[in-house]
Design an enzyme around this catalytic site. Structure first.
Site, PDB file in Angstrom:
ATOM      1  N   ASP A  20       0.731  -1.190   0.153  1.00  0.00           N
ATOM      2  CA  ASP A  20      -0.174  -0.039   0.025  1.00  0.00           C
ATOM      3  C   ASP A  20       0.964   1.181  -0.080  1.00  0.00           C
ATOM      4  O   ASP A  20       2.339   1.381   0.470  1.00  0.00           O
ATOM      5  CB  ASP A  20      -0.863   0.046   1.124  1.00  0.00           C
ATOM      6  CG  ASP A  20      -1.999   1.005   0.999  1.00  0.00           C
ATOM      7  OD1 ASP A  20      -2.454   1.379  -0.095  1.00  0.00           O
ATOM      8  OD2 ASP A  20      -2.636   1.378   2.059  1.00  0.00           O
ATOM      9  N   ASN A  68     -11.142  -2.665  -5.180  1.00  0.00           N
ATOM     10  CA  ASN A  68     -10.452  -1.840  -5.870  1.00  0.00           C
ATOM     11  C   ASN A  68     -11.096  -1.356  -7.189  1.00  0.00           C
ATOM     12  O   ASN A  68     -10.612  -0.299  -7.739  1.00  0.00           O
ATOM     13  CB  ASN A  68      -8.922  -2.121  -6.219  1.00  0.00           C
ATOM     14  CG  ASN A  68      -7.960  -1.925  -4.843  1.00  0.00           C
ATOM     15  OD1 ASN A  68      -6.941  -2.705  -4.799  1.00  0.00           O
ATOM     16  ND2 ASN A  68      -8.296  -0.873  -4.272  1.00  0.00           N
ATOM     17  N   TRP A  69     -12.139  -2.159  -7.778  1.00  0.00           N
ATOM     18  CA  TRP A  69     -12.862  -1.553  -8.837  1.00  0.00           C
ATOM     19  C   TRP A  69     -13.480  -0.421  -8.712  1.00  0.00           C
ATOM     20  O   TRP A  69     -13.929   0.331  -9.389  1.00  0.00           O
ATOM     21  CB  TRP A  69     -13.995  -2.666  -9.384  1.00  0.00           C
ATOM     22  CG  TRP A  69     -13.417  -4.143  -9.532  1.00  0.00           C
ATOM     23  CD1 TRP A  69     -13.304  -5.055  -8.573  1.00  0.00           C
ATOM     24  CD2 TRP A  69     -12.598  -4.357 -10.756  1.00  0.00           C
ATOM     25  NE1 TRP A  69     -12.397  -6.229  -9.394  1.00  0.00           N
ATOM     26  CE2 TRP A  69     -12.157  -5.752 -10.823  1.00  0.00           C
ATOM     27  CE3 TRP A  69     -12.444  -3.709 -11.947  1.00  0.00           C
ATOM     28  CZ2 TRP A  69     -11.531  -6.346 -11.620  1.00  0.00           C
ATOM     29  CZ3 TRP A  69     -11.705  -4.425 -13.004  1.00  0.00           C
ATOM     30  CH2 TRP A  69     -11.289  -5.836 -12.972  1.00  0.00           C
ATOM     31  N   ARG A 184       1.937  -4.832   6.163  1.00  0.00           N
ATOM     32  CA  ARG A 184       1.481  -3.746   5.573  1.00  0.00           C
ATOM     33  C   ARG A 184       2.076  -2.540   5.545  1.00  0.00           C
ATOM     34  O   ARG A 184       2.576  -1.902   6.370  1.00  0.00           O
ATOM     35  CB  ARG A 184      -0.048  -3.472   5.969  1.00  0.00           C
ATOM     36  CG  ARG A 184      -0.851  -2.300   5.143  1.00  0.00           C
ATOM     37  CD  ARG A 184      -2.285  -2.261   5.491  1.00  0.00           C
ATOM     38  NE  ARG A 184      -2.966  -1.277   4.604  1.00  0.00           N
ATOM     39  CZ  ARG A 184      -3.975  -1.261   4.111  1.00  0.00           C
ATOM     40  NH1 ARG A 184      -4.821  -2.435   4.693  1.00  0.00           N
ATOM     41  NH2 ARG A 184      -4.625  -0.635   3.245  1.00  0.00           N
TER      42      ARG A 184
HETATM   43  C1  IPE Z   1      -5.405  -2.703  -0.201  1.00  0.00           C
HETATM   44  O1  IPE Z   1      -5.026  -1.391  -0.202  1.00  0.00           O
HETATM   45  C2  IPE Z   1      -5.302  -3.379  -1.407  1.00  0.00           C
HETATM   46  C3  IPE Z   1      -4.018  -3.445  -2.159  1.00  0.00           C
HETATM   47  C4  IPE Z   1      -3.005  -3.018  -1.684  1.00  0.00           C
HETATM   48  C5  IPE Z   1      -4.133  -3.899  -3.341  1.00  0.00           C
HETATM   49  P1  IPE Z   1      -6.205  -0.301  -0.471  1.00  0.00           P
HETATM   50  O2  IPE Z   1      -5.525   0.888  -0.583  1.00  0.00           O
HETATM   51  O3  IPE Z   1      -7.339  -0.796  -1.452  1.00  0.00           O
HETATM   52  O4  IPE Z   1      -7.053  -0.225   1.177  1.00  0.00           O
HETATM   53  P2  IPE Z   1      -7.961   0.675   1.606  1.00  0.00           P
HETATM   54  O5  IPE Z   1      -8.916   1.319   0.800  1.00  0.00           O
HETATM   55  O6  IPE Z   1      -6.966   1.765   2.184  1.00  0.00           O
HETATM   56  O7  IPE Z   1      -8.325  -0.193   2.973  1.00  0.00           O
HETATM   57  C1  IPE Z   2      -1.689   0.194  -3.441  1.00  0.00           C
HETATM   58  O1  IPE Z   2      -1.584   1.530  -3.394  1.00  0.00           O
HETATM   59  C2  IPE Z   2      -2.162  -0.310  -4.681  1.00  0.00           C
HETATM   60  C3  IPE Z   2      -3.426  -0.700  -5.168  1.00  0.00           C
HETATM   61  C4  IPE Z   2      -4.396  -0.723  -4.384  1.00  0.00           C
HETATM   62  C5  IPE Z   2      -3.592  -1.205  -6.266  1.00  0.00           C
HETATM   63  P1  IPE Z   2      -2.640   2.644  -3.340  1.00  0.00           P
HETATM   64  O2  IPE Z   2      -3.004   2.981  -4.808  1.00  0.00           O
HETATM   65  O3  IPE Z   2      -3.903   2.248  -2.394  1.00  0.00           O
HETATM   66  O4  IPE Z   2      -1.955   3.739  -2.636  1.00  0.00           O
HETATM   67  P2  IPE Z   2      -2.519   4.750  -1.530  1.00  0.00           P
HETATM   68  O5  IPE Z   2      -3.096   3.914  -0.363  1.00  0.00           O
HETATM   69  O6  IPE Z   2      -3.814   5.623  -2.262  1.00  0.00           O
HETATM   70  O7  IPE Z   2      -1.593   5.694  -1.295  1.00  0.00           O
HETATM   71 MG    MG Z   3      -4.062   2.401  -0.360  1.00  0.00          MG
END
Ligand code: IPE
Ligand code: IPE
Ligand code: MG
Length: 246
Positions: A20, A68-69, A184
């Site tokens: 993340d 993530n969609w 994480r």
């Molecule tokens: C979790 O991160 C999913 C991935 C790293 C692929 P998110 O950024 O989607 O999680 P939330 O929205 O902060 O809970």
């Molecule tokens: C994790 O990074 C990658 C995916 C969820 C695909 P993020 O895109 O969630 O990055 P932040 O949390 O917005 O910084």
């Molecule tokens: Mg994130």
């Protein structure tokens, strides 16, 4: 200079990572989030080897969640394109480095082109044994539990045959031991629907480091923290386990 990687013991057999912080990494640099995802993919390529060198056998990374969609269409399609390009760019390298790739998650939700790329990555690395890399893509911990239940029912199991072992054998990571260490990055302290079933007794490790900045030093810090943990699995510390009646 060669480093003695055996200094920190015990080494987790299985490490799971929520990668993340890509978006914030890019925003901090006034760049589009896509650039963060690009850098994040390069980071993954580097750290697979760092974990393998330190003796980790299984590495499972959260690359795209079933939630993530909800992101803007442009970001989602950017990630899909990046992964397609990434497979063709890095597959040969990973295959020769002994990485066995598996993709876990709901494949029905991704494009046929990406499904074909995943199939090719799995086929090309099927004989590798140095490290098992599982890429969780369109994955959700709740989805995994539901699909395991459905499989059990489709196979005709009676209710009394459904126990923990029966479900575990039908979960997406049935081939691997449960994760010992859950990492994480990005500072958030939540699970975000990652491996809900499998992390029942994982050691949790959170770091503020944004995923694109994660490196071998961060790997060492996480493994050192793990080595200091006292894992009990509901029992007592080994040192206190004195036989009854003594
Ligand atoms: C979790 O991160 C999913 C991935 C790293 C692929 P998110 O950024 O989607 O999680 P939330 O929205 O902060 O809970
Ligand atoms: C994790 O990074 C990658 C995916 C969820 C695909 P993020 O895109 O969630 O990055 P932040 O949390 O917005 O910084
Ligand atoms: Mg994130």
């Amino acid at each position: 200079m060669s480093t003695d990687r055996s200094a920190v013991r015990p080494v987790p057999r299985h490490v799971a990572i929520v990668m993340d912080g890509n978006g914030r990494w890019a925003s901090q640099r006034f760049m589009p989030r896509f650039v963060g995802h690009e850098r994040g993919m390069e980071t993954l390529l580097r750290v697979i080897d760092a974990f393998a060198e330190r003796g980790v056998e299984y590495l499972t990374v959260f690359a795209f969640s079933s939630e993530n969609w909800k992101r803007p269409e442009e970001e989602v399609s950017g990630i899909m394109g990046l992964v397609l390009v990434g497979v063709s760019k890095y597959l040969r390298k990973l295959a020769t480095e002994g990485v066995r790739i598996r993709v876990v998650g709901d494949r029905s939700g991704v494009s046929p082109r990406l499904q074909a790329a995943w199939d090719e990555a799995e086929r090309a690395t099927a004989a590798n044994t140095r490290i098992h890399l599982s890429v969780a893509f369109n994955y959700g911990g709740r989805w995994d539990i539901v699909q395991a239940c459905r499989r059990a029912m489709a196979e005709g199991l009676a209710p009394e045959e459904i126990d923990e072992a029966a479900l575990a054998a039908r979960m997406a990571l049935a081939f691997a031991p449960d994760p010992d260490l859950f990492i994480r990055t990005g500072g958030e302290m939540r699970v975000s629907n990652f491996l809900l079933w499998q992390t029942a007794y994982a050691e949790l490790y959170f770091t503020d480091c944004l995923w694109p900045d994660f490196d071998a030093g961060e790997v060492d810090a996480a493994l050192a923290a793990y080595a200091r943990r006292d894992r009990r699995f509901g029992g007592v510390r080994a040192i206190e386990a004195v036989p009854q009646g003594t």
